[in-house]
Design a protein around this motif. Sequence first.
Motif, PDB file in Angstrom:
ATOM      1  N   GLU A  56       0.804  -1.223   0.000  1.00 15.87           N
ATOM      2  CA  GLU A  56       0.000   0.000   0.000  1.00 15.87           C
ATOM      3  C   GLU A  56       0.840   1.277   0.000  1.00 15.87           C
ATOM      4  O   GLU A  56       0.696   2.143   0.867  1.00 15.87           O
ATOM      5  CB  GLU A  56      -0.960   0.011   1.201  1.00 15.87           C
ATOM      6  CG  GLU A  56      -1.923  -1.158   1.201  1.00 15.87           C
ATOM      7  CD  GLU A  56      -2.777  -1.206   2.476  1.00 15.87           C
ATOM      8  OE1 GLU A  56      -2.664  -0.260   3.284  1.00 15.87           O
ATOM      9  OE2 GLU A  56      -3.516  -2.184   2.650  1.00 15.87           O
ATOM     10  N   PRO A  57       1.758   1.436  -0.966  1.00 13.44           N
ATOM     11  CA  PRO A  57       2.543   2.686  -1.014  1.00 13.44           C
ATOM     12  C   PRO A  57       1.661   3.865  -1.437  1.00 13.44           C
ATOM     13  O   PRO A  57       0.867   3.754  -2.359  1.00 13.44           O
ATOM     14  CB  PRO A  57       3.615   2.382  -2.057  1.00 13.44           C
ATOM     15  CG  PRO A  57       2.994   1.361  -2.952  1.00 13.44           C
ATOM     16  CD  PRO A  57       2.104   0.516  -2.070  1.00 13.44           C
ATOM     17  N   VAL A  58       1.828   4.983  -0.745  1.00 16.31           N
ATOM     18  CA  VAL A  58       1.120   6.222  -1.088  1.00 16.31           C
ATOM     19  C   VAL A  58       2.184   7.276  -1.389  1.00 16.31           C
ATOM     20  O   VAL A  58       2.906   7.713  -0.488  1.00 16.31           O
ATOM     21  CB  VAL A  58       0.205   6.689   0.055  1.00 16.31           C
ATOM     22  CG1 VAL A  58      -0.477   8.009  -0.326  1.00 16.31           C
ATOM     23  CG2 VAL A  58      -0.828   5.618   0.378  1.00 16.31           C
ATOM     24  N   ILE A  59       2.296   7.666  -2.671  1.00 15.11           N
ATOM     25  CA  ILE A  59       3.354   8.589  -3.092  1.00 15.11           C
ATOM     26  C   ILE A  59       2.780   9.999  -3.230  1.00 15.11           C
ATOM     27  O   ILE A  59       1.814  10.227  -3.958  1.00 15.11           O
ATOM     28  CB  ILE A  59       3.982   8.142  -4.426  1.00 15.11           C
ATOM     29  CG1 ILE A  59       4.603   6.748  -4.275  1.00 15.11           C
ATOM     30  CG2 ILE A  59       5.033   9.146  -4.890  1.00 15.11           C
ATOM     31  CD1 ILE A  59       5.151   6.182  -5.566  1.00 15.11           C
ATOM     32  N   ILE A  60       3.382  10.950  -2.481  1.00 18.16           N
ATOM     33  CA  ILE A  60       3.008  12.369  -2.558  1.00 18.16           C
ATOM     34  C   ILE A  60       4.294  13.161  -2.758  1.00 18.16           C
ATOM     35  O   ILE A  60       5.154  13.194  -1.878  1.00 18.16           O
ATOM     36  CB  ILE A  60       2.289  12.828  -1.277  1.00 18.16           C
ATOM     37  CG1 ILE A  60       1.028  11.983  -1.035  1.00 18.16           C
ATOM     38  CG2 ILE A  60       1.935  14.314  -1.364  1.00 18.16           C
ATOM     39  CD1 ILE A  60       0.329  12.299   0.273  1.00 18.16           C
ATOM     40  N   ASP A  61       4.418  13.789  -3.938  1.00 10.27           N
ATOM     41  CA  ASP A  61       5.637  14.540  -4.298  1.00 10.27           C
ATOM     42  C   ASP A  61       6.854  13.619  -4.186  1.00 10.27           C
ATOM     43  O   ASP A  61       6.912  12.600  -4.868  1.00 10.27           O
ATOM     44  CB  ASP A  61       5.775  15.787  -3.420  1.00 10.27           C
ATOM     45  CG  ASP A  61       4.625  16.764  -3.651  1.00 10.27           C
ATOM     46  OD1 ASP A  61       4.095  16.779  -4.781  1.00 10.27           O
ATOM     47  OD2 ASP A  61       4.249  17.491  -2.714  1.00 10.27           O
ATOM     48  N   ASP A  62       7.821  13.961  -3.301  1.00  7.36           N
ATOM     49  CA  ASP A  62       9.035  13.158  -3.182  1.00  7.36           C
ATOM     50  C   ASP A  62       9.015  12.269  -1.951  1.00  7.36           C
ATOM     51  O   ASP A  62      10.058  11.832  -1.471  1.00  7.36           O
ATOM     52  CB  ASP A  62      10.270  14.064  -3.140  1.00  7.36           C
ATOM     53  CG  ASP A  62      10.253  14.984  -1.933  1.00  7.36           C
ATOM     54  OD1 ASP A  62       9.168  15.144  -1.326  1.00  7.36           O
ATOM     55  OD2 ASP A  62      11.311  15.547  -1.598  1.00  7.36           O
ATOM     56  N   THR A  63       7.811  11.987  -1.417  1.00 15.58           N
ATOM     57  CA  THR A  63       7.664  11.168  -0.210  1.00 15.58           C
ATOM     58  C   THR A  63       6.741   9.987  -0.495  1.00 15.58           C
ATOM     59  O   THR A  63       5.761  10.124  -1.221  1.00 15.58           O
ATOM     60  CB  THR A  63       7.097  12.005   0.954  1.00 15.58           C
ATOM     61  OG1 THR A  63       7.956  13.110   1.195  1.00 15.58           O
ATOM     62  CG2 THR A  63       6.998  11.174   2.225  1.00 15.58           C
ATOM     63  N   VAL A  64       7.077   8.835   0.073  1.00  4.71           N
ATOM     64  CA  VAL A  64       6.219   7.659  -0.045  1.00  4.71           C
ATOM     65  C   VAL A  64       5.950   7.100   1.345  1.00  4.71           C
ATOM     66  O   VAL A  64       6.851   6.999   2.175  1.00  4.71           O
ATOM     67  CB  VAL A  64       6.869   6.578  -0.947  1.00  4.71           C
ATOM     68  CG1 VAL A  64       8.227   6.158  -0.423  1.00  4.71           C
ATOM     69  CG2 VAL A  64       5.946   5.354  -1.073  1.00  4.71           C
TER      70      VAL A  64
END
Length: 740
Positions: free
Chosen positions: A504-512
């Motif tokens: 369940e990776p959630v990627i927002i900009d340069d953060t996961v």
Amino acid sequence: MDSSKTLRYYICLIWINLFFFSAHALQYEDMSFSELENTIVHTEKHINSIGRANSIMITEALLDVSEKFNTNQQHYLKGSLYNLLGKIYFTSKDYKEALENYKIADLFVKELKGFPELAIDINNNIALVYLDGFNKPGRALKRINYIYKNSEDLNEYSQHVLELNLANIYIKTKHYDRAFRILKRCQKYFDNNSQYTAKLITTYTSLGEYYNRNSQYGTAIKHFEQAASIAEKNELFRLAMVVYQKYENLLIEIGRQDKAYAILKKYTKHHQTALEIEKLEANRFKNQLIVSEEKKTIETQKAQQSKTISIFTLSLLLLCLILFCFFIYNHKKTKVLGESLALRNKELKVSKEKSDRLAAVKTKFISTVSHELRTPLYGVIGLSSILMERIKDEENHNFIKLMKFSADHLLNLINDVLQVTKMESYEICLDKSVCNIKNLADDIKNSFEYQADKNGNTLHLNVDDNIPEMLIGDTVRLSQIFINLISNANKFTRNGNIWLNFKEPVIIDDTVQITFEVKDDGRGIPTEKQEIIFEKFSQASATDHITGTGLGLNIVQKLVNLHGGDIKVKSIPEQGATFYFTIPFKIHELKEKKEEITIETTPENYIPLKNNKASTILIVEDNKINQIVTQNILKGKGYRSEIADDGLIAVNMVKQKNYDLILMDLNMPNMDGMESTRIIREFNLDIPIIALTASDTKDTIEEILHPDSGFCDYMRKPFKKEEFFQKIDSQIHTAISKAS
């Protein structure tokens, strides 16, 4: 003005400002945020008039008042006030206190969002302390580079102020051509911006120093005279004094004593003028105080007169009543209470002495055990790293890789067991390095396959394909989390399955954000034990004392919290247990792009590193295995190295030969690393010395980091090779800057 008059003037000035501060201290309580800002600016402008002691008192009073504002405003005010304290100490040439206050200000500013001008000013001031106070241009250059790296949009003024400091650094390090180019740019800018007169004077003074260093004495004299003329024209007499002092030194150096005497007379004249101006400023403050007090007296006199008699009478009656009651009560209880207190004081004194002895023994024990365990582990980890590089056949390479992984894990367990009592009292920092999360998962699975097979269990690994491959994280701490959880699952599962899931990776900009899950189909955890399972020394069953210390899940919880997550458990007895948590990571690919942009926009002020093969490093170490390990690690990167078996031998070797860097162990026979470093600093201030220690006690680290210790940096054994070479390269880079 003779010396006796000067002394009387300063004594009078101190009393005037003490009275001023006492009368107005309470008024600060009612000031708004903007009013406090203005007070800070006003105090900074009049440091010489107010005096060092009174400036410090006012600043400390403002620090107390700043507590009433919100967190962001507090950090800004405290950063500004500690920066002001640094300037006060710097003005009086107390460079050590100035540096400490600038560093405290820097800590507060790092907590802020915005206010880049304050951050630039603080780091610029730190650079000035290193340059003018401690004559360490290499460290000053690091601060200037730090400002360039962390300030995205420098305005023109800040850019030229930084360049002016950079030019002075290059003059001290004898990079005269670089200094000249920068100074010419600064001269053009400050000439065209008349509001920055003080910086223009400093620029001409630096140009005078440049020409002096290049033996162009006529041109140097011309620039000093130009700087003095501008200072006198603008009545900046303190700056004029600085110019004339350097001008006088130049004249004496070239044998012009007659003209030097004339310059000295001008210096004395400006000194007297500056004192007279400051005296007038003090009188102005005094007059303001008198007017303020008169207004205050007129407004409050009538009200005070009407209240004084009634308040005094009521207070006196109340006091008499209280004293009478207290006397009756005290008469009955004094004797019993006195005996009880005397006995209690004796007991407390004995308890305190016993506690102090136990604390000292505990600290010494932890330090000794830490050193004795980490020292052989340094050999194991170091030798396994060397073997991994030399042995390339796949089977043996995998064995050595697993051995090193286990040794790293053992080291981390030792660190946590030794520090488990400290984890509640201070923060354990995470390492931020590039890691391959999928390779980490494979390594953990491979290291547990034998243990799982022994209990008849099958270990399953599931990694979501959408998880980025390269992340920024602490692989050792992550490994410890998973190893503790998998080890627990394996203990309580027989002939079953264990799953390690990255999902369940959630990627927002340069953060996961990644959800981690360790699941088994073993005996599970009783419902009544699930709330206390993460407490220290707690176990799911009364018979579980044979399965471990009861510290594993407590350490896991603290490490997950340290990563910014919160671990939870779901379990049904006899149907297994699931531990799960979510942790955010920075994605490495995005960071690399940002670093590439930063490198392209960095100003041209770096000095290239020397070739490793031309660098010779002295290893001061009494343990033969550690000597072999360190020497081979350095050899693998192309460094030459020599060995000294103790600190006394190292001192003699440094006297006879030039080395580029010293790696100094602390615990050695004949002469330890601390004493050896102090002796070396008596005749060599430039060579970088890095302390190597297997101890992690607070006292040891503070002693190493003390400004008088002589060390440039330290590393805790066993160390990571990446950190090891990063610090070596950084220190050799600094040494090149100084030597140049």
